[in-house]
Design a protein around this motif. Structure first.
Motif, PDB file in Angstrom:
ATOM      1  N   ARG A 349       0.831  -1.207   0.000  1.00  0.00           N
ATOM      2  CA  ARG A 349       0.000   0.000   0.000  1.00  0.00           C
ATOM      3  C   ARG A 349       0.865   1.257   0.000  1.00  0.00           C
ATOM      4  NH1 ARG A 349      -5.218  -1.988   1.371  1.00  0.00           N
ATOM      5  NH2 ARG A 349      -4.526  -3.753   2.588  1.00  0.00           N
ATOM      6  N   ARG A 350       1.834   1.259   0.941  1.00  0.00           N
ATOM      7  CA  ARG A 350       2.702   2.428   1.093  1.00  0.00           C
ATOM      8  C   ARG A 350       3.550   2.619  -0.168  1.00  0.00           C
ATOM      9  NH1 ARG A 350       4.980   0.863   5.773  1.00  0.00           N
ATOM     10  NH2 ARG A 350       6.561  -0.172   4.566  1.00  0.00           N
ATOM     11  N   GLY A 351       4.127   1.514  -0.649  1.00  0.00           N
ATOM     12  CA  GLY A 351       5.064   1.593  -1.764  1.00  0.00           C
ATOM     13  C   GLY A 351       4.402   1.971  -3.081  1.00  0.00           C
ATOM     14  N   LEU A 352       3.166   1.513  -3.280  1.00  0.00           N
ATOM     15  CA  LEU A 352       2.508   1.761  -4.566  1.00  0.00           C
ATOM     16  C   LEU A 352       1.686   3.042  -4.575  1.00  0.00           C
ATOM     17  CD1 LEU A 352       1.408  -1.898  -5.489  1.00  0.00           C
ATOM     18  CD2 LEU A 352       3.428  -0.636  -6.260  1.00  0.00           C
ATOM     19  N   VAL A 364      -5.051   1.813  -8.287  1.00  0.00           N
ATOM     20  CA  VAL A 364      -4.062   1.082  -7.496  1.00  0.00           C
ATOM     21  C   VAL A 364      -4.824   0.350  -6.398  1.00  0.00           C
ATOM     22  CG1 VAL A 364      -2.030   1.288  -6.004  1.00  0.00           C
ATOM     23  CG2 VAL A 364      -2.343   2.882  -7.909  1.00  0.00           C
ATOM     24  N   ARG A 365      -4.521  -0.941  -6.202  1.00  0.00           N
ATOM     25  CA  ARG A 365      -5.205  -1.675  -5.120  1.00  0.00           C
ATOM     26  C   ARG A 365      -4.285  -2.735  -4.530  1.00  0.00           C
ATOM     27  NH1 ARG A 365      -7.943  -2.617 -10.044  1.00  0.00           N
ATOM     28  NH2 ARG A 365      -7.634  -4.712 -10.869  1.00  0.00           N
ATOM     29  N   ALA A 366      -4.542  -3.042  -3.274  1.00  0.00           N
ATOM     30  CA  ALA A 366      -3.770  -4.080  -2.598  1.00  0.00           C
ATOM     31  C   ALA A 366      -4.681  -4.843  -1.656  1.00  0.00           C
ATOM     32  CB  ALA A 366      -2.613  -3.465  -1.821  1.00  0.00           C
ATOM     33  N   LEU A 367      -4.460  -6.136  -1.577  1.00  0.00           N
ATOM     34  CA  LEU A 367      -5.173  -6.985  -0.611  1.00  0.00           C
ATOM     35  C   LEU A 367      -4.223  -8.105  -0.235  1.00  0.00           C
ATOM     36  CD1 LEU A 367      -7.944  -7.687   0.819  1.00  0.00           C
ATOM     37  CD2 LEU A 367      -8.303  -9.258  -1.081  1.00  0.00           C
ATOM     38  N   GLY A 368      -4.045  -8.351   1.055  1.00  0.00           N
ATOM     39  CA  GLY A 368      -3.088  -9.370   1.468  1.00  0.00           C
ATOM     40  C   GLY A 368      -1.742  -9.083   0.827  1.00  0.00           C
ATOM     41  N   VAL A 373      -1.347  -2.467  -9.928  1.00  0.00           N
ATOM     42  CA  VAL A 373      -1.487  -1.159 -10.563  1.00  0.00           C
ATOM     43  C   VAL A 373      -2.165  -1.402 -11.905  1.00  0.00           C
ATOM     44  CG1 VAL A 373      -0.312   0.864 -11.479  1.00  0.00           C
ATOM     45  CG2 VAL A 373       0.574  -0.264  -9.426  1.00  0.00           C
ATOM     46  N   GLU A 374      -3.372  -0.876 -12.041  1.00  0.00           N
ATOM     47  CA  GLU A 374      -4.096  -1.048 -13.293  1.00  0.00           C
ATOM     48  C   GLU A 374      -3.898   0.188 -14.153  1.00  0.00           C
ATOM     49  OE1 GLU A 374      -7.921  -2.831 -12.888  1.00  0.00           O
ATOM     50  OE2 GLU A 374      -8.593  -2.122 -14.855  1.00  0.00           O
ATOM     51  N   MET A 375      -3.391  -0.022 -15.363  1.00  0.00           N
ATOM     52  CA  MET A 375      -3.095   1.083 -16.263  1.00  0.00           C
ATOM     53  C   MET A 375      -4.342   1.417 -17.088  1.00  0.00           C
ATOM     54  SD  MET A 375       0.026   1.342 -15.359  1.00  0.00           S
ATOM     55  CE  MET A 375       0.611   2.557 -16.542  1.00  0.00           C
ATOM     56  N   LYS A 376      -4.312   2.575 -17.745  1.00  0.00           N
ATOM     57  CA  LYS A 376      -5.449   2.949 -18.592  1.00  0.00           C
ATOM     58  C   LYS A 376      -5.414   2.207 -19.923  1.00  0.00           C
ATOM     59  CE  LYS A 376      -6.257   7.372 -16.408  1.00  0.00           C
ATOM     60  NZ  LYS A 376      -5.729   8.735 -16.296  1.00  0.00           N
ATOM     61  N   THR A 377      -4.195   1.863 -20.384  1.00  0.00           N
ATOM     62  CA  THR A 377      -4.071   1.126 -21.649  1.00  0.00           C
ATOM     63  C   THR A 377      -3.123  -0.058 -21.444  1.00  0.00           C
ATOM     64  OG1 THR A 377      -2.288   2.612 -22.264  1.00  0.00           O
ATOM     65  CG2 THR A 377      -4.451   3.135 -23.150  1.00  0.00           C
ATOM     66  N   LEU A 401      -2.485  -4.698 -16.576  1.00  0.00           N
ATOM     67  CA  LEU A 401      -2.177  -4.942 -15.172  1.00  0.00           C
ATOM     68  C   LEU A 401      -0.692  -5.151 -14.896  1.00  0.00           C
ATOM     69  CD1 LEU A 401      -5.134  -7.398 -14.773  1.00  0.00           C
ATOM     70  CD2 LEU A 401      -4.996  -5.148 -13.706  1.00  0.00           C
ATOM     71  N   ILE A 402      -0.166  -4.315 -14.030  1.00  0.00           N
ATOM     72  CA  ILE A 402       1.192  -4.514 -13.531  1.00  0.00           C
ATOM     73  C   ILE A 402       1.017  -4.846 -12.051  1.00  0.00           C
ATOM     74  CG2 ILE A 402       3.486  -3.510 -13.277  1.00  0.00           C
ATOM     75  CD1 ILE A 402       2.716  -1.492 -15.443  1.00  0.00           C
ATOM     76  N   TYR A 403       1.360  -6.071 -11.667  1.00  0.00           N
ATOM     77  CA  TYR A 403       0.997  -6.519 -10.318  1.00  0.00           C
ATOM     78  C   TYR A 403       2.137  -7.329  -9.722  1.00  0.00           C
ATOM     79  CZ  TYR A 403       0.161 -11.014 -12.509  1.00  0.00           C
ATOM     80  OH  TYR A 403       0.339 -12.186 -13.194  1.00  0.00           O
ATOM     81  N   ILE A 404       2.148  -7.381  -8.396  1.00  0.00           N
ATOM     82  CA  ILE A 404       3.129  -8.214  -7.712  1.00  0.00           C
ATOM     83  C   ILE A 404       2.474  -8.990  -6.577  1.00  0.00           C
ATOM     84  CG2 ILE A 404       5.269  -7.002  -8.279  1.00  0.00           C
ATOM     85  CD1 ILE A 404       5.001  -5.405  -5.715  1.00  0.00           C
ATOM     86  N   MET A 405       3.020 -10.160  -6.314  1.00  0.00           N
ATOM     87  CA  MET A 405       2.594 -10.981  -5.174  1.00  0.00           C
ATOM     88  C   MET A 405       3.823 -11.762  -4.712  1.00  0.00           C
ATOM     89  SD  MET A 405       0.343 -12.705  -7.888  1.00  0.00           S
ATOM     90  CE  MET A 405       1.029 -13.737  -9.161  1.00  0.00           C
TER      91      MET A 405
END
Ligand SMILES: *Cc1c(COP(=O)(O)O)cnc(C)c1O
Length: 429
Positions: A349-352, A364-368, A373-377, A401-405
């Motif tokens: 949350r803090r980093g993104l 931008v969203r985070a869970l667990g 980060v969802e882009m417009k294109t 979608l640019i995402y990390i887990m």
């Protein structure tokens, strides 16, 4: 050992000409990066560069790579037996595995079917539901109801319940069973609205005679769009399924084993499915393994009139996989998932957060331990991936979608580095 440039080039050339990679053109594949080894949260490329893995190798490697305890479990089991057939034979790793799964999943789930991958676990779940309804003489109940935006795997049955638009339906149209699709509920951060259940309820009312089971990913839709929705939806679905005698299959293949901040995502809603699919992180990312759990009731109904459940993979309950899965579950039991995954959640949350300000970013969203980060294109995967690699991180976006887990063992400093690279790269897009 670091290989020479020309050795690496020769390997990559052969790979390019002969080896298929996931969702890739056989003639014009995207570039791939050769990996020599991996340890902790790091993936080491053949040229010696080390990358922080933001993907946990597609949700799997929750404890990091080359974990001493997982390695030891695998080695010990290999010295006893790597495999025996499961028809007519059984073994301690499988029994131990079954017991620990039954003890960690909702109490209602008392029977385990071991199989070899997530997609197969979904096929098994669908076949269980069909055999259950047939045994109850609900002969027309041959279809499944799901919500749009889902992903359940790449085999034909699983594909039929993936999102009909973003999934692969068009390519295979005519070859897939026809299923029912309801509108998906609004996003988690929008809160619950009564209208969220309306379409689902209407479809169930109209078609319940034809529906064997509802199948969905609880709270987080993964490969279908990294989308989060309110747990209240699941509670409503549970009530409706019970009302019509329809089974509820929850696909926890991506969400299971702590990823959403709870051991299983259905715990957010306080409900239990009739059938649960597990995969991905089940062995801590060591090998392909999955399980489908169900209730005494489903087992009892399928078993009526000497009925047998018609599935039995060659590598069912493979002892190596069971042993490493047991060790992985032990490591999880030593964690405090709420606290440990909560720490990652906060870091994400803090980093993104700075991404919210960027013009190219839609949301931008985070869970667990999932940060999105969802882009417009849509992004150019080949280009952006190279930039990430140059910056020392492994992140593989898809679509917009640019995402990390990341693996749960990631330190705050490493997580900080990971999210900072994301911010910087997105800023320069
Ligand atoms: C990855 C995934 C699958 C398929 O698992 P495989 O092991 O790739 O066959 C099914 N359902 C969900 C939710 C997944 O994330």
């Amino acid at each position: 050992m670091v290989q020479t440039q020309s050795e690496i080039a020769a390997l990559l050339d052969y790979d390019r000409r002969h080896v298929w990679h996931p969702y890739t053109s056989p003639t014009h594949p995207l570039p791939v990066y050769p990996v020599a080894a991996a340890h902790g949260v790091y993936v080491r490329l053949m040229d010696g560069r080390e990358l922080i893995d933001g993907m946990a190798s597609w949700w799997c490697v929750i404890h990091g790579y080359n974990h001493p305890r997982l390695n030891a479990a695998l080695r010990e089991q290999a010295d006893k037996m790597a495999h025996v057939m499961f028809g007519g034979l059984t073994h301690d790793p499988a029994i131990k595995r079954a017991r620990s799964l039954i003890n960690s999943t909702p109490h209602k789930l008392q029977k385990v079917f071991f199989c070899d991958s997530g997609s197969v676990a979904v096929e098994v779940a669908m076949k269980m539901a069909l055999q259950y309804q047939t045994a109850l003489s609900r002969g027309r109940a041959k279809h499944f109801l799901t919500i749009r935006g889902g992903y359940h795997g790449d085999t034909l049955g699983a594909m039929s319940v993936c999102d009909p638009v973003t999934g692969m339906h068009q390519l295979f149209s005519g070859a897939l069973p026809i299923q029912f699709f309801a509108r998906r509920p609004g996003a988690l951060d929008k809160g619950w609205r009564e209208d969220d259940i309306a379409d689902f309820q209407a479809q169930l009312e109209a078609h319940h005679h034809e529906i064997a089971a509802v199948i969905m990913e609880p709270v987080v839709q993964g490969a279908g769009g990294m989308y989060f929705y309110a747990p209240e939806f699941l509670r409503r679905v549970r009530v409706l399924c019970d009302k019509y005698g329809i089974l509820l299959i929850l696909d926890e293949i991506a969400t299971g084993f702590g990823r959403t901040g709870r051991m299983f995502a259905c715990e957010h809603a306080g409900i239990a499915p009739d059938i649960m699919c597990l995969g991905k992180a089940v062995t801590g990312g060591y090998m392909s393994f999955a399980a489908t759990l169900t209730t005494e009731r489903v087992g009892e109904v399928i078993g009526r009139r000497e009925g047998v459940f018609m599935h039995g993979p060659t590598f069912m309950a493979n002892p190596l996989a069971c042993a490493v899965a047991n060790a992985s579950l032990e490591l999880l039991a030593e964690m405090d998932i709420g606290v440990d995954v909560g720490r990652i959640s906060e870091g994400l949350r803090r980093g993104l957060e700075p991404c919210r300000e960027l013009p190219a970013v839609a949301e931008v969203r985070a869970l667990g331990a999932i940060g999105v980060v969802e882009m417009k294109t849509p992004v150019d995967v080949a280009v952006i991936q190279q930039v990430f690699v140059e910056r020392g991180v492994w992140i593989r976006p898809f679509g917009r979608l640019i995402y990390i887990m990341p693996p749960y063992i990631i330190t705050n400093t490493e997580l900080d580095f990971l999210t900072r690279q994301m911010v910087e790269v997105i800023k320069n897009l």
